[in-house]
Design a protein around this motif. Structure first.
Motif, PDB file in Angstrom:
ATOM      1  N   GLU A 163      33.074  90.875  -3.986  1.00 58.09           N
ATOM      2  CA  GLU A 163      33.672  90.219  -2.816  1.00 58.09           C
ATOM      3  C   GLU A 163      35.197  90.218  -2.921  1.00 58.09           C
ATOM      4  OE1 GLU A 163      32.305  86.249  -1.995  1.00 58.09           O
ATOM      5  OE2 GLU A 163      30.214  86.907  -1.927  1.00 58.09           O
ATOM      6  N   ARG A 164      35.694  89.898  -4.121  1.00 60.53           N
ATOM      7  CA  ARG A 164      37.141  89.846  -4.344  1.00 60.53           C
ATOM      8  C   ARG A 164      37.772  91.209  -4.094  1.00 60.53           C
ATOM      9  NH1 ARG A 164      40.297  91.537  -8.391  1.00 60.53           N
ATOM     10  NH2 ARG A 164      42.278  90.494  -8.743  1.00 60.53           N
ATOM     11  N   ASN A 165      37.151  92.251  -4.645  1.00 59.89           N
ATOM     12  CA  ASN A 165      37.700  93.597  -4.473  1.00 59.89           C
ATOM     13  C   ASN A 165      37.625  94.065  -3.028  1.00 59.89           C
ATOM     14  OD1 ASN A 165      38.332  93.647  -7.125  1.00 59.89           O
ATOM     15  ND2 ASN A 165      36.792  95.119  -7.742  1.00 59.89           N
ATOM     16  N   ASP A 166      36.533  93.709  -2.343  1.00 57.22           N
ATOM     17  CA  ASP A 166      36.412  94.056  -0.918  1.00 57.22           C
ATOM     18  C   ASP A 166      37.515  93.371  -0.116  1.00 57.22           C
ATOM     19  OD1 ASP A 166      34.224  95.614  -1.493  1.00 57.22           O
ATOM     20  OD2 ASP A 166      32.735  94.174  -0.744  1.00 57.22           O
ATOM     21  N   ASN A 167      37.751  92.084  -0.431  1.00 58.78           N
ATOM     22  CA  ASN A 167      38.806  91.331   0.272  1.00 58.78           C
ATOM     23  C   ASN A 167      40.186  91.908  -0.031  1.00 58.78           C
ATOM     24  OD1 ASN A 167      36.997  89.575   1.453  1.00 58.78           O
ATOM     25  ND2 ASN A 167      37.174  88.038  -0.157  1.00 58.78           N
ATOM     26  N   LEU A 168      40.416  92.264  -1.319  1.00 63.51           N
ATOM     27  CA  LEU A 168      41.703  92.857  -1.694  1.00 63.51           C
ATOM     28  C   LEU A 168      41.898  94.203  -1.010  1.00 63.51           C
ATOM     29  CD1 LEU A 168      42.347  92.234  -5.503  1.00 63.51           C
ATOM     30  CD2 LEU A 168      43.764  91.517  -3.588  1.00 63.51           C
ATOM     31  N   ALA A 169      40.830  95.000  -0.953  1.00 66.93           N
ATOM     32  CA  ALA A 169      40.915  96.314  -0.308  1.00 66.93           C
ATOM     33  C   ALA A 169      41.293  96.159   1.170  1.00 66.93           C
ATOM     34  CB  ALA A 169      39.591  97.065  -0.449  1.00 66.93           C
ATOM     35  N   LYS A 170      40.689  95.166   1.824  1.00 64.36           N
ATOM     36  CA  LYS A 170      41.029  94.909   3.244  1.00 64.36           C
ATOM     37  C   LYS A 170      42.480  94.461   3.363  1.00 64.36           C
ATOM     38  CE  LYS A 170      36.379  93.575   4.591  1.00 64.36           C
ATOM     39  NZ  LYS A 170      35.474  92.434   4.771  1.00 64.36           N
ATOM     40  N   PHE A 171      42.890  93.572   2.438  1.00 59.27           N
ATOM     41  CA  PHE A 171      44.267  93.071   2.450  1.00 59.27           C
ATOM     42  C   PHE A 171      45.260  94.228   2.304  1.00 59.27           C
ATOM     43  CE2 PHE A 171      48.004  91.856  -0.047  1.00 59.27           C
ATOM     44  CZ  PHE A 171      48.551  90.863   0.755  1.00 59.27           C
ATOM     45  N   PHE A 172      45.039  95.092   1.288  1.00 55.57           N
ATOM     46  CA  PHE A 172      45.945  96.205   1.056  1.00 55.57           C
ATOM     47  C   PHE A 172      45.916  97.199   2.214  1.00 55.57           C
ATOM     48  CE2 PHE A 172      45.224  95.222  -3.620  1.00 55.57           C
ATOM     49  CZ  PHE A 172      46.433  94.564  -3.749  1.00 55.57           C
ATOM     50  N   LYS A 173      44.726  97.436   2.769  1.00 57.00           N
ATOM     51  CA  LYS A 173      44.624  98.388   3.881  1.00 57.00           C
ATOM     52  C   LYS A 173      45.429  97.892   5.074  1.00 57.00           C
ATOM     53  CE  LYS A 173      41.520 101.157   6.643  1.00 57.00           C
ATOM     54  NZ  LYS A 173      42.591 102.137   6.763  1.00 57.00           N
ATOM     55  N   ASN A 174      45.306  96.593   5.381  1.00 57.10           N
ATOM     56  CA  ASN A 174      46.091  96.029   6.489  1.00 57.10           C
ATOM     57  C   ASN A 174      47.586  96.211   6.268  1.00 57.10           C
ATOM     58  OD1 ASN A 174      43.861  95.178   7.929  1.00 57.10           O
ATOM     59  ND2 ASN A 174      43.849  93.140   7.047  1.00 57.10           N
ATOM     60  N   LYS A 175      48.017  96.047   5.012  1.00 59.68           N
ATOM     61  CA  LYS A 175      49.435  96.184   4.695  1.00 59.68           C
ATOM     62  C   LYS A 175      49.869  97.656   4.715  1.00 59.68           C
ATOM     63  CE  LYS A 175      50.354  91.852   3.897  1.00 59.68           C
ATOM     64  NZ  LYS A 175      51.311  91.133   4.749  1.00 59.68           N
ATOM     65  N   PHE A 176      49.094  98.499   4.035  1.00 65.74           N
ATOM     66  CA  PHE A 176      49.518  99.891   3.839  1.00 65.74           C
ATOM     67  C   PHE A 176      49.325 100.764   5.080  1.00 65.74           C
ATOM     68  CE2 PHE A 176      48.463  99.416  -0.983  1.00 65.74           C
ATOM     69  CZ  PHE A 176      49.555  98.586  -1.128  1.00 65.74           C
ATOM     70  N   ASP A 177      48.476 100.324   6.007  1.00 69.79           N
ATOM     71  CA  ASP A 177      48.293 101.099   7.246  1.00 69.79           C
ATOM     72  C   ASP A 177      49.625 101.287   7.980  1.00 69.79           C
ATOM     73  OD1 ASP A 177      45.643 101.692   6.989  1.00 69.79           O
ATOM     74  OD2 ASP A 177      44.920 100.194   8.414  1.00 69.79           O
ATOM     75  N   MET A 193      46.174 104.389  -3.706  1.00 67.86           N
ATOM     76  CA  MET A 193      46.799 103.118  -4.085  1.00 67.86           C
ATOM     77  C   MET A 193      45.793 101.975  -4.018  1.00 67.86           C
ATOM     78  SD  MET A 193      50.745 103.119  -2.759  1.00 67.86           S
ATOM     79  CE  MET A 193      50.409 103.324  -1.034  1.00 67.86           C
ATOM     80  N   ILE A 194      45.002 101.942  -2.962  1.00 72.43           N
ATOM     81  CA  ILE A 194      44.002 100.874  -2.823  1.00 72.43           C
ATOM     82  C   ILE A 194      42.992 100.941  -3.958  1.00 72.43           C
ATOM     83  CG2 ILE A 194      42.095 100.018  -1.407  1.00 72.43           C
ATOM     84  CD1 ILE A 194      43.785 100.790   1.067  1.00 72.43           C
ATOM     85  N   LYS A 195      42.549 102.159  -4.288  1.00 73.14           N
ATOM     86  CA  LYS A 195      41.594 102.321  -5.388  1.00 73.14           C
ATOM     87  C   LYS A 195      42.194 101.826  -6.696  1.00 73.14           C
ATOM     88  CE  LYS A 195      38.681 105.697  -7.722  1.00 73.14           C
ATOM     89  NZ  LYS A 195      38.299 107.105  -7.861  1.00 73.14           N
ATOM     90  N   SER A 196      43.464 102.206  -6.949  1.00 72.16           N
ATOM     91  CA  SER A 196      44.138 101.798  -8.180  1.00 72.16           C
ATOM     92  C   SER A 196      44.286 100.277  -8.258  1.00 72.16           C
ATOM     93  CB  SER A 196      45.519 102.458  -8.236  1.00 72.16           C
ATOM     94  OG  SER A 196      46.270 101.938  -9.289  1.00 72.16           O
ATOM     95  N   LEU A 197      44.589  99.634  -7.139  1.00 68.87           N
ATOM     96  CA  LEU A 197      44.856  98.201  -7.129  1.00 68.87           C
ATOM     97  C   LEU A 197      43.591  97.340  -7.140  1.00 68.87           C
ATOM     98  CD1 LEU A 197      47.791  98.200  -4.551  1.00 68.87           C
ATOM     99  CD2 LEU A 197      47.962  97.729  -6.995  1.00 68.87           C
ATOM    100  N   THR A 198      42.450  97.938  -6.827  1.00 68.42           N
ATOM    101  CA  THR A 198      41.221  97.143  -6.764  1.00 68.42           C
ATOM    102  C   THR A 198      40.191  97.508  -7.815  1.00 68.42           C
ATOM    103  OG1 THR A 198      40.295  98.656  -5.102  1.00 68.42           O
ATOM    104  CG2 THR A 198      41.426  96.687  -4.282  1.00 68.42           C
ATOM    105  N   THR A 199      40.472  98.533  -8.630  1.00 66.11           N
ATOM    106  CA  THR A 199      39.533  98.918  -9.681  1.00 66.11           C
ATOM    107  C   THR A 199      39.510  97.850 -10.763  1.00 66.11           C
ATOM    108  OG1 THR A 199      39.945 101.247  -9.257  1.00 66.11           O
ATOM    109  CG2 THR A 199      38.935 100.705 -11.352  1.00 66.11           C
TER     110      THR A 199
END
Length: 200
Positions: A163-177, A193-199
């Motif tokens: 759940e945490r990684n899914d939420n972080l991935a959404k957070f980063f995607k919103n920012k990096f888009d 970048m998203i993969k690196s930050l959420t692995t």
């Protein structure tokens, strides 16, 4: 009286001389710091999320992204939004432990012990999973929890991490888009970048 005045003047002269020497040494040593190092020091100070920076540094080193692209990404995640996301995520793990208490898998006292090892394991940084596993094994050895309870706790933890990684991935995607839209990075760079930050 005259001797005392001479001594005071001598002491003041020595102190002035020492102060001048110190500032001269300090000034010359600060000139020796290269512009690159000064820039790096500023960047490291500017970016509060050192774990994120070290992860993105690897992408810079392997040529996936440039230093400028890394800085653009880090500037977007230096916000209160990330703290809100982390707090929400932390409550999520507590909620999962509360479910274990509610369904009788663990007691309130055991939950408190697990929360303590969870917090101490977080301080271990990259070795978090190993540290948590070792800490739970210690709780088994001292009779605080059973092996079956450890498995239930670890399953809750894995669910929490997902759940945490899914939420972080959404957070980063919103920012990096925004960086993809304005041409700062490509879609594949964003994905890396998203993969690196959420692995884990």
């Amino acid at each position: 009286m005259l001797k005392r005045d001479i001594k005071l003047v001598a002491i003041l002269a020595i102190l002035t001389s020492l102060a001048t020497s110190f500032s001269t040494v300090h000034a010359s040593s600060s000139k020796d710091i290269s512009i690159t190092n000064q820039t790096t020091l500023r960047e490291n100070f500017k970016h509060k999320h050192h774990d994120f920076k070290s992860r993105l540094d690897k992408l810079v080193n392997n040529g996936t992204i440039t230093k400028d692209q890394e800085n653009a990404a880090l500037n977007l995640i230096r916000t209160d939004d990330l703290q809100k996301s982390k707090k929400k995520s932390h409550h999520s793990f507590k909620d999962k432990l509360n479910i274990l208490v509610a369904n009788g898998t663990i007691t309130k006292e055991q939950k408190t012990s697990v929360e303590k090892v969870f917090i101490s394991s977080k301080k271990s940084g990259n070795n978090f999973k190993n540290s948590l596993n070792d800490s739970l094994n210690t709780l088994i050895k001292d009779g605080t929890i059973t092996m079956k309870q450890k498995t239930a706790i670890q399953n809750s933890f894995l669910s929490y991490r997902k759940e945490r990684n899914d939420n972080l991935a959404k957070f980063f995607k919103n920012k990096f888009d925004t960086l993809v839209k304005n041409g700062t990075i490509t879609q594949s760079q964003e994905n890396a970048m998203i993969k690196s930050l959420t692995t884990l």
